[in-house]
Structure formats: C-alpha cells, structure tokens
Design a protein around this motif. Structure first.
Motif, PDB file in Angstrom:
ATOM      1  N   THR A  92     -24.588   7.569  -1.204  1.00  0.00           N
ATOM      2  CA  THR A  92     -25.912   7.485  -0.589  1.00  0.00           C
ATOM      3  C   THR A  92     -25.783   7.510   0.925  1.00  0.00           C
ATOM      4  OG1 THR A  92     -26.329   5.945  -2.368  1.00  0.00           O
ATOM      5  CG2 THR A  92     -28.072   6.236  -0.760  1.00  0.00           C
ATOM      6  N   THR A  93     -24.823   6.750   1.419  1.00  0.00           N
ATOM      7  CA  THR A  93     -24.554   6.773   2.856  1.00  0.00           C
ATOM      8  C   THR A  93     -23.061   6.952   3.043  1.00  0.00           C
ATOM      9  OG1 THR A  93     -24.326   4.376   2.814  1.00  0.00           O
ATOM     10  CG2 THR A  93     -26.461   5.249   3.496  1.00  0.00           C
ATOM     11  N   GLY A  94     -22.689   7.583   4.110  1.00  0.00           N
ATOM     12  CA  GLY A  94     -21.269   7.752   4.418  1.00  0.00           C
ATOM     13  C   GLY A  94     -20.677   8.969   3.746  1.00  0.00           C
ATOM     14  N   PHE A  95     -19.381   9.107   3.914  1.00  0.00           N
ATOM     15  CA  PHE A  95     -18.676  10.262   3.369  1.00  0.00           C
ATOM     16  C   PHE A  95     -18.521  10.160   1.850  1.00  0.00           C
ATOM     17  CE2 PHE A  95     -17.070  10.538   7.817  1.00  0.00           C
ATOM     18  CZ  PHE A  95     -17.466  11.846   8.062  1.00  0.00           C
ATOM     19  N   PRO A  96     -18.241  11.299   1.197  1.00  0.00           N
ATOM     20  CA  PRO A  96     -17.993  11.252  -0.253  1.00  0.00           C
ATOM     21  C   PRO A  96     -16.788  10.368  -0.573  1.00  0.00           C
ATOM     22  CG  PRO A  96     -18.373  13.515   0.466  1.00  0.00           C
ATOM     23  CD  PRO A  96     -18.243  12.685   1.718  1.00  0.00           C
ATOM     24  N   LYS A  97     -16.775   9.882  -1.820  1.00  0.00           N
ATOM     25  CA  LYS A  97     -15.717   8.968  -2.282  1.00  0.00           C
ATOM     26  C   LYS A  97     -14.869   9.695  -3.325  1.00  0.00           C
ATOM     27  CE  LYS A  97     -19.228   6.485  -3.540  1.00  0.00           C
ATOM     28  NZ  LYS A  97     -20.139   5.464  -4.127  1.00  0.00           N
ATOM     29  N   ASP A 155     -10.473   3.534 -11.495  1.00  0.00           N
ATOM     30  CA  ASP A 155     -10.359   2.118 -11.138  1.00  0.00           C
ATOM     31  C   ASP A 155     -10.444   1.893  -9.633  1.00  0.00           C
ATOM     32  OD1 ASP A 155      -7.972   3.202 -10.415  1.00  0.00           O
ATOM     33  OD2 ASP A 155      -6.716   1.726 -11.443  1.00  0.00           O
ATOM     34  N   ALA A 156     -10.668   2.973  -8.881  1.00  0.00           N
ATOM     35  CA  ALA A 156     -10.728   2.827  -7.421  1.00  0.00           C
ATOM     36  C   ALA A 156     -11.261   4.101  -6.797  1.00  0.00           C
ATOM     37  CB  ALA A 156      -9.327   2.540  -6.878  1.00  0.00           C
ATOM     38  N   TYR A 157     -11.782   3.975  -5.579  1.00  0.00           N
ATOM     39  CA  TYR A 157     -11.992   5.142  -4.726  1.00  0.00           C
ATOM     40  C   TYR A 157     -10.752   5.276  -3.864  1.00  0.00           C
ATOM     41  CZ  TYR A 157     -16.884   4.895  -6.161  1.00  0.00           C
ATOM     42  OH  TYR A 157     -18.035   4.874  -6.899  1.00  0.00           O
ATOM     43  N   TYR A 158     -10.313   6.507  -3.686  1.00  0.00           N
ATOM     44  CA  TYR A 158      -9.064   6.773  -2.987  1.00  0.00           C
ATOM     45  C   TYR A 158      -9.173   6.378  -1.513  1.00  0.00           C
ATOM     46  CZ  TYR A 158      -5.120   9.614  -1.244  1.00  0.00           C
ATOM     47  OH  TYR A 158      -3.971  10.054  -0.656  1.00  0.00           O
ATOM     48  N   LYS A 159      -8.311   5.472  -1.110  1.00  0.00           N
ATOM     49  CA  LYS A 159      -8.271   5.004   0.294  1.00  0.00           C
ATOM     50  C   LYS A 159      -9.680   4.754   0.824  1.00  0.00           C
ATOM     51  CE  LYS A 159      -5.910   8.540   2.050  1.00  0.00           C
ATOM     52  NZ  LYS A 159      -5.215   9.408   3.004  1.00  0.00           N
ATOM     53  N   ASP A 160     -10.419   3.883   0.162  1.00  0.00           N
ATOM     54  CA  ASP A 160     -11.832   3.712   0.515  1.00  0.00           C
ATOM     55  C   ASP A 160     -12.242   2.281   0.214  1.00  0.00           C
ATOM     56  OD1 ASP A 160     -14.721   3.877   0.578  1.00  0.00           O
ATOM     57  OD2 ASP A 160     -14.483   6.057   0.374  1.00  0.00           O
ATOM     58  N   GLU A 161     -12.779   1.598   1.213  1.00  0.00           N
ATOM     59  CA  GLU A 161     -13.087   0.185   1.000  1.00  0.00           C
ATOM     60  C   GLU A 161     -14.327  -0.029   0.126  1.00  0.00           C
ATOM     61  OE1 GLU A 161     -15.261  -0.511   5.342  1.00  0.00           O
ATOM     62  OE2 GLU A 161     -13.146  -1.047   5.028  1.00  0.00           O
ATOM     63  N   ARG A 162     -15.037   1.061  -0.171  1.00  0.00           N
ATOM     64  CA  ARG A 162     -16.172   0.915  -1.084  1.00  0.00           C
ATOM     65  C   ARG A 162     -15.706   0.603  -2.515  1.00  0.00           C
ATOM     66  NH1 ARG A 162     -19.116   6.282   1.106  1.00  0.00           N
ATOM     67  NH2 ARG A 162     -16.898   6.792   1.307  1.00  0.00           N
ATOM     68  N   THR A 163     -14.382   0.711  -2.721  1.00  0.00           N
ATOM     69  CA  THR A 163     -13.790   0.327  -4.009  1.00  0.00           C
ATOM     70  C   THR A 163     -14.161  -1.096  -4.393  1.00  0.00           C
ATOM     71  OG1 THR A 163     -11.906   1.803  -3.757  1.00  0.00           O
ATOM     72  CG2 THR A 163     -11.565  -0.114  -5.174  1.00  0.00           C
ATOM     73  N   VAL A 164     -14.097  -1.986  -3.411  1.00  0.00           N
ATOM     74  CA  VAL A 164     -14.261  -3.420  -3.674  1.00  0.00           C
ATOM     75  C   VAL A 164     -15.561  -3.710  -4.415  1.00  0.00           C
ATOM     76  CG1 VAL A 164     -14.344  -5.711  -2.612  1.00  0.00           C
ATOM     77  CG2 VAL A 164     -12.928  -3.899  -1.594  1.00  0.00           C
ATOM     78  N   GLU A 165     -16.640  -3.103  -3.931  1.00  0.00           N
ATOM     79  CA  GLU A 165     -17.936  -3.398  -4.517  1.00  0.00           C
ATOM     80  C   GLU A 165     -18.125  -2.712  -5.876  1.00  0.00           C
ATOM     81  OE1 GLU A 165     -22.611  -3.220  -3.302  1.00  0.00           O
ATOM     82  OE2 GLU A 165     -21.122  -2.344  -1.944  1.00  0.00           O
TER      83      GLU A 165
END
Lengths: 540, 540
Positions: free
Chosen positions: B185-190, B395-405
C-alpha cells in the motif's frame, strides 16, 4: 517458506474442523454396524492418546495393534503417532513363532488387541520380553476371559481419560509414525518404519486424480487389513480428505465385502485379487440384482489380476477395475494402471492388456528396471528387476542385515522382474526368485500361469522351476482343475497344446502336475517355496 | 523412509519420461502458435541451464525474467531452479521506479527479457547495479534494436549450448527456487522466496480432486501472467502431471483468451475477475455460438467475484466457475470454493452464496480468523483478520522490516477481514485498512460494493471511509454509472433506498459520489488509496 512439518496431526484437525459431521462406519461384530462422526472420533483419539500415556506410552514407544479393521483401530492409527509414539501394526496371520519374534524385535511395550484375537496373544504372552500392558478392544470386554495379564479395557480407559488432552505441536515430520513387518522367503519377517512425512505424502498422492482421486464425496472401504501395509494407506488418507470411511470389521469374507459395498454405497475400495474373485463369484451366482453402481474405482493389488477378472468386473458389472502395485516397504502405493490419454484410441484388446499391467509410478516416485547390463529400455520385452525410490519408500529393514541387499545404491530392489512398454507401463513378469532360467534365457512363470488360468478347465495354476541337467531349469506347471473328475491325461495334452499356441516352444513346460490347491500367503499371494516343498520329490 | 528431496527436477524428468509427446502450446506473437513437446522442452531446458551457467549463473544466483506467458518463460521456470539458482519473476506492470528497486534489491545478475519488453528495461539499465547480462527472448531477435548493453539472444545461446548437460542431483528441498515481489500500500514492493519444497507441495495440491484436480488429460491455460505469483502455480503443476499447457503470450486480451479457450479445447484455467468480465461480455455479444464445453473448471481469484458473474458463467454458459483466494506470499493457493457434500440439498440461492465465498483452505494449510478477542467463531458473522500457515506460505519479506508485522507468531497476517460459516467457508468482507470503523463497529466496504454492483444502473462501485466527528468514520460510496447521462440525484436516492432494504441503517453510506472509473492495480484490484487521494477534498 514456513517450516510447517508434514505430520498426521493436521489430518485429524482437518477432519474434525471441516468434516466433523462425516461418518466412520465400523463393523464390530457380524451383525452390528457402529457409526461415529469424525468429531467424536477426534475426541476419542485424543482421549486414547492421554490414556496410553497414562499406561506408559512416551515419545518413540512402540505400541502394537493386533486387530481387524474398525474405528478403534483407526483411533490407534492417529492417537499413537500424533502423540509422538510409533504404531506397530501386527499381522494377525503370522505364525506364533513369527509373531513372538516381531513383537520382541520391535520392542513393543503396549499392545492394543481385539477381544476375539486375545487368545492368540495370550498363548505367547510369557515369551514377550518387552510388553508391559495389553489394552483390549471390544464393545463389552471381559478382561478375565482374555487370559491376558496386565490387561485393561480400551473403553474403560477412554471413559476415564482426560478429555482436555492436546497433541504435541512440535513433532518433526521425519519422526517414525508407524511400522510393519513383511514376511520373507526365508528367515524371520523384516520390519520397516513409516515416517509422518512419508504417510502424509502418500496420503496426498491418493487424492490425485491420476491416482485414487480420493475426496470428501467418497465412501472409502478398506478391504485390505489394517495390519497389512496400513490397509494401503486408505484409512489415513480418508481422514485427511474427510471421506466417509467403511471399516468392515473381523473375519471379512467376500459376502461381507459385497454386502457392505452395496449397503453403504461404497465409491472406492482396494483389495487383493483373491477377494475380488470371491466377490465376482457371488455376483455371478446371485439370484437378485446387486447394485454396485456407486463404485467409482476398485483397486486390485498384492498379486497379479488376470485379464478375465478385470474384464468380468468392467464389462459385465461396469465396475472400473484398476490394477496397482506396492509392497509393505513402499507404504505401499508404487504404481497404478490408469489409461493415459494416448491409449484412448487403442483397441479394446490393447487397452485390456494395458489395464492388466501395474501401470506407471505415482507422482514423486521414481522407478527403473535393472538387469546385468544396466537400466533396460522401454521396449515392452527386455526384463529387469524393478527398483523404486521416493519419499514414502523405506530405506532400511529395522535392525536387520538384509537391508544391505535390498536397499543398494539408494534404491529399493523389489525382487520383482518386469518389462516396461514405450508408454512407460510396467508389467510384472516374475519374482527374481521364481524366474525360470533355462539355457541362459529367462522364462516368466507368471506369464505361463496367466495363460493357463485363461483356460476354461483351470481354476488356478502355479509354474515353478524344475532342475534340469542340460538347461539348468525347466518350467513345471502345477494346475488346480475346476472339475477334478476329468481325465487328467486328456486335459494335460489339451493344456500343453494351448500353451504351444501362445509361447515359444522352449517356454512350454516339460510337465504338468495336478494339485488340490496352490498354497497362499496371508494376503493371497502364491507361496511357491511351499509348493516346491510339497513337490520336493518331483523336483529332485 | 528414503531421504528423497521434493525438488522441481523430478517434475521435469517425469514430464519428459512419461509425457514426452504431450504439448506446450505457446503464443509468441498475435498470429502464430508455437507447439513444442515436453521432450523437446526438457532438452531445451537443460540447454538453457547450461547456457545460463555459461554467462555466470551459479547456485543461488538470482536470475530475473521480464516476460509474458510462453514456452521460453516456462523453460526458465525450470532451468534456473533445477540448476540451483533462483528465478525472480519481475512484474512488467510495475512503475520503472519500483522495477529498478526490486531488481537492485534482489540483486539480480542476469535478466531474461522478452524482445518486445526490452525497451522498458533499456530505459533503466544504467540504474541496475547488479545485472551483468540480458538474455533476449523472441523468435528472431535483433539484439542491437533492443538498446540493451551486454545482451545476447536466447535462441542463439541455446543453439550453442551443451546438449549433454545434466541437472545437479544434490539440491535440497529447502533451497530457494523462485521469488516474486508484491506491491505494498505504501513503500516499495516486498519480496518473497519460494522453495523447491513449497512449489512441489503446492503443485501436488493442484492435482487433488478437491482442488483444481489437474491431471494428464487436462489442457491447462495460464491466464494469470507468469510474472504474477507464478501464474498461480499452474505452469509448474501442469509439467508434473503431464497436462497439455497453453501459454497465451503477450498482451492477453479477453478476446485472445476466449479464442484460445475455444480453439485449444481448454479444460482448466484461472484468472482475475476482470478477465472473466471481459470474456463474459464477448460471449454475450457474440454473433456466433462459441463452444466452451471443454471447460471443466474455471477459477477466479485475486479480487472478489460478484454473484452475477458466477451465475452468468454457470447458468447461461454451463461453465463451472470456482472462486479461489491467494496472495503472492502464499504461492498462491490458500482456499477454493467447491461445494461440500453437505451443501448438495441447499437451495440454489444458498449454493450461490457459498460459491461466491472463497471457500475452505487447501489440504496441508491452516487458516484462522483473529480479532481483538482472539480466534473468532464460525458463526457466519463475526469478523476477523485472515491468518494463514502452511508449507507453501512465505515466512518473511526479503531483507524487509515489514516482515515483523506480517509474519507474527508463525502465521501470515493477510490484512484481509473475513467471516467463516459453520461449514468452514470463508467470506472476505474487507481489507483491514479498508474496513470502516463507525461508532466502534465494523462496516464492510466490500459488502456494500457488492450490493451496489447488483443494481442495474451501476457499472462499478467502491466504498471508502470518510472521517466523521461523532462516529470516527462513515462510509462513502463512489459509483461508476453504466449510463452517465442519467439524473444523478434521482439515481442517488434510488441507490440509498436499495441499500436501506438490505443493510442495517447505520451501514448505509452517508453520501454517494459519481466517478468516471475506479482506479485499479495491475491485476485488477481496486486501488482505494488512490481513490482516497482523488477524493481528498471530500474526505477532509
């Protein structure tokens, strides 16, 4: 990707959540049919796990089952592995000597036993070195009458069990979930383990369209005993897919099987040819029309299915008859014979020929045929031993040096000799040990047997090797006649002529002997070593 | 059990050995159809792997593809992961800024690009910090005309490649095989990775009867672009099952899709509702009868499928229309809406209602709906966020802190709000961020939109939240009229009354505005944040 383990617990959860109202129909005596929902089944399964932990079951404990096909056995199928222990399905048809051996060899600590089978175990209980507790399954068990020491009632244990028990969520998919022993030609039975991962993947494969196509709308009848290669995996898979399942209880006869197929409108079933022969006879002799139109797929495996059997089911009764192949070592599904689209415009005869083969390997499995010169071509004639590899194929016999020979180079060496057609269809032609080696060439005993069994006068036929001074071995046909009153010299001449029309001259047996019956194993396979013993004099 | 890894190589081997004569039908220009057998495809795939290794591909190297659906893209789908590298499917519809970001972020070293798409990449090539080589795909490529530096022709590389190349046999199933980025929605693709194991299990699940039921007899058309969540996994699975596959090439329009469905007698296909709307219009406006009787299952996902669309396909054209749900993060299949047997005796209206939901999770997956109070009951009304877990869920977004949420507590939090019926069917009611929170209660914008879109005057409708001093938020309906000439005050009144008949009073929007079109993402989803921006003044 998430590190989600492929474990049986998810099958149970899925059945309970999404198919909670669907039924398990279980025959627990010859006159009564017990119906239980997946919701109640799941609840009872948790209680069983709790109860078994109460009598000493821990992670890795081997818990034997000595039982027919019924809902309690199915509860054990899940309660034991989902708690992290190992279910050891004991073959009730083994000799007591072999039974004693496998229980001690596996180190079973608890055994769940059908009330009616308890006397068998009671007779050897003092020779069982690791078993601490028996749990007796039945509707109204009289523990004292079983003669088992340290025995408890399954239903009483359940009634007292913790209903809030939850299965552990930390199981690893490579943990052993089950084990079975398979009879060997010589020596004691050999044990194999099934992992959670292997059972889950095998079960999934049964849901593929190209396989059994098992799904929620199915009514799945397990004819194969649950103590024999997990009833070919049908009970596990049916739970995952939420299929209604029918477990036909003790002492299954062709009549019981036929009755339950009709009454419960069974859609999918699997069993050995002996059973289907019996069912066919009942169909042919029935004085009333029997409605089997619900059947979507009937699988036959464990021994070769003659074309006449396939034809009768398909053409006379419109029941799709599908040949499959597997072993205790293979969970068991290896191949199924389902028409490929390229066979659609084949003649009826060609299609029947394909249908009588064991077909091609299931997705995720690899097979190859190997002879002395390497992998054999798909030419429909070069014979080789069938080798199998894949995620639900065992990699060893448990504590058994026969592992070395059977699991060489990462493949299971099945001991079955086969050819493969250009379409990739595999046809079994013999067992390595039953193949007749005549003058440096191989003769397939199975081909000769199948030909003999298409003759009107023949009920059964087994062909074995007879030592020969010049040719090393020559074929000997052992024939069971339908009508034992006929003149055997006449019929012998007829049969030899009949074979001569279909085979090269050197394939035709030198001799035919007439016998009363072909000795068979507990699952209906010809026991040629026993036949050889019986005919010892002739073979000297 | 044997330690057999679930890797893509076995799919390729199976197709080559057992389905070598089956076809891949590939549209490479608007007038030409290319047909290639799986045997030739497998051979070209090995050569491609060899050629890519020749230009620097190693294990773990990310190799981008920037391409439509065609046989060369399918060759890349296997050549790259089977060699141990990672295929990064680049979405050609991203903005150049996002495209540059994801190529650099993934550190792609090689990019395979369609000749007609090369200009897009050429325009940003100097901003790509890790790409060393471009490989241009096309029938007769003019490298110079592409303006790409360090570019080579795919077909020339193949022609010179080693035809004796063999794929490595030591791949681990948990190795990454592919990756995709998904718009945020905001920011670069994940970015998310797909492992071999994940793709293999996802592919198997597509072969289950309860899922797509994909099998050898199918003719599978991938309508979803191969750069979008692996065309929903259909190209991978079709290779395993030996299905004929149809890849419809560049610039797919509803007309091309319809033509190819009829001409190739497609049996299974999957795409977004926008495409099926387009196909439906063509069907309705056609002056000749169009034969789509070959279609066994048509799957619609990626956005909500209105009941009218489902009804038109099923009732007017007798095409089984099946709603599904998935995300780039989920490989993508999570749920499918196929009738359970318990729905057989439901009314047509109830069945349509079930059919318009996203259904229940695929085997091996778990879902749950979560709100502030915990897991919500299956009561068909309590809303909760849809959470997903399973072996083909990232199980994660690659090198992306949006993983946490997004990946909390071992579950993927989808951001979709849903309810679940007592049968376990899930109905999406909104996106977390699109849900309207009015006076402490939730209002589903999607329910209001769907209702509005059943009104004869309405072409499209999007409902968004409008700030409100008392209620925090109130719904605002943004409507595209079919006939823009009508009196908007009259129609506004009509629509409000129409909604008042079907919803609680406090759900009915306070205001309706008429707009020219609803802004949409590259895959046809409503872009509500863009709509909010357009309507900024109203929303202050």
């Amino acid at each position: 990707m998430m590190d989600t383990q492929l474990v049986l617990t998810q099958f149970l959860t899925r059945a309970e959540k999404y198919y909670g109202h669907k039924k398990i129909i279980s025959r627990t005596s010859s006159t009564m049919t017990h119906r239980i929902t997946y919701r109640d089944f799941a609840q009872r399964t948790r209680k069983l796990a709790s109860a078994l932990e109460g009598v000493g079951m821990k992670r890795g404990t081997k818990v034997g089952t000595f039982a027919w096909n019924h809902h309690r056995h199915l509860e054990a199928y899940f309660a034991i592995p989902c708690a992290g222990a190992i279910i050891h399905m004991l073959n009730i048809r083994l000799s007591l000597e072999h039974l004693r051996y496998i229980i001690n060899h596996a180190e079973d600590e608890i055994i769940l036993v059908d009330e009616e089978l308890a006397p068998l175990l009671a007779s050897i209980q003092h020779q069982l070195t690791t078993v601490k507790t028996f749990v007796v399954m039945g509707d109204h068990v009289d523990i004292a009458a079983t003669k088992l020491q340290n025995a408890q009632s399954y239903e009483e244990l359940l009634a007292a069990a913790d209903s809030s028990y939850e299965f552990p969520t930390d199981l690893d998919e490579n943990m052993n979930a089950g084990m079975c022993y398979t009879s060997a030609t010589t020596g004691f039975p050999k044990g194999v383990f099934y992992t959670h991962r292997g059972i889950v993947l095998h079960s999934l494969s049964l849901g593929l369209v190209e396989s059994f196509g098992l799904n929620e709308r199915d009514i799945a009848l397990s004819v194969v005993p649950m103590f024999h290669a997990s009833a070919w995996g049908l009970p596990f898979a049916a739970v995952n897919f939420g299929s209604t399942q029918v477990l036909p209880g003790p002492n299954m006869t062709p009549q019981i099987i036929l009755d339950v197929m009709e009454a419960e409108k069974v859609t999918v079933t699997a069993g050995v040819p002996t059973i289907w022969f019996g069912v066919l006879q009942l169909l042919e002799n029935s004085t009333r029309p029997i409605d089997l139109s619900s059947i979507r797929i009937l699988v036959s495996g464990g021994a070769s299915s003659p074309k006449g059997l396939i034809q009768a089911f398909e053409q006379k009764y419109n029941i799709p008859f599908t040949v499959g192949y597997g072993l205790t070592e293979t969970s068991p599904l290896v191949t199924l014979s389902r028409y490929k689209s390229e066979m659609d415009d084949w003649s009826e005869e060609q299609r029947l020929e394909a249908r009588s083969m064991i077909g091609m390997p299931a997705a995720l499995l690899q097979t190859k045929l190997l002879n002395e010169e390497g992998e054999v071509p798909w030419d429909g004639k070069t014979m080789g031993e069938l080798l199998v590899k894949g995620p639900w194929i065992a990699d060893a016999y448990y504590k058994d040096e026969r592992t070395v020979e059977a699991f060489k180079d990462g493949w299971l060496h099945t001991g079955d000799i086969a050819i493969q057609t250009p379409e990739g269809f595999i046809k079994l032609v013999d067992r390595t040990k039953d193949l007749i080696k005549s003058g440096g060439e191989w003769i397939s005993s199975v081909d000769l047997e199948n030909a003999l069994m298409t003759h009107d006068a023949v009920a059964e036929a087994a062909v074995i090797a007879m030592p020969h001074p010049t040719w090393q071995e020559r074929p000997l046909a052992c024939v069971v006649l339908k009508n034992k009153e006929v003149n055997s010299d006449d019929i012998k001449e007829q049969l030899l002529q009949y074979l001569a029309q279909n085979f090269a001259k050197w394939w035709v047996p030198d001799e035919i002997v007439f016998i009363d019956e072909v000795p068979k194993t507990s699952v209906g396979k010809f026991q040629k070593n026993q036949l050889r013993n019986q005919l010892e004099e002739l073979l000297q």
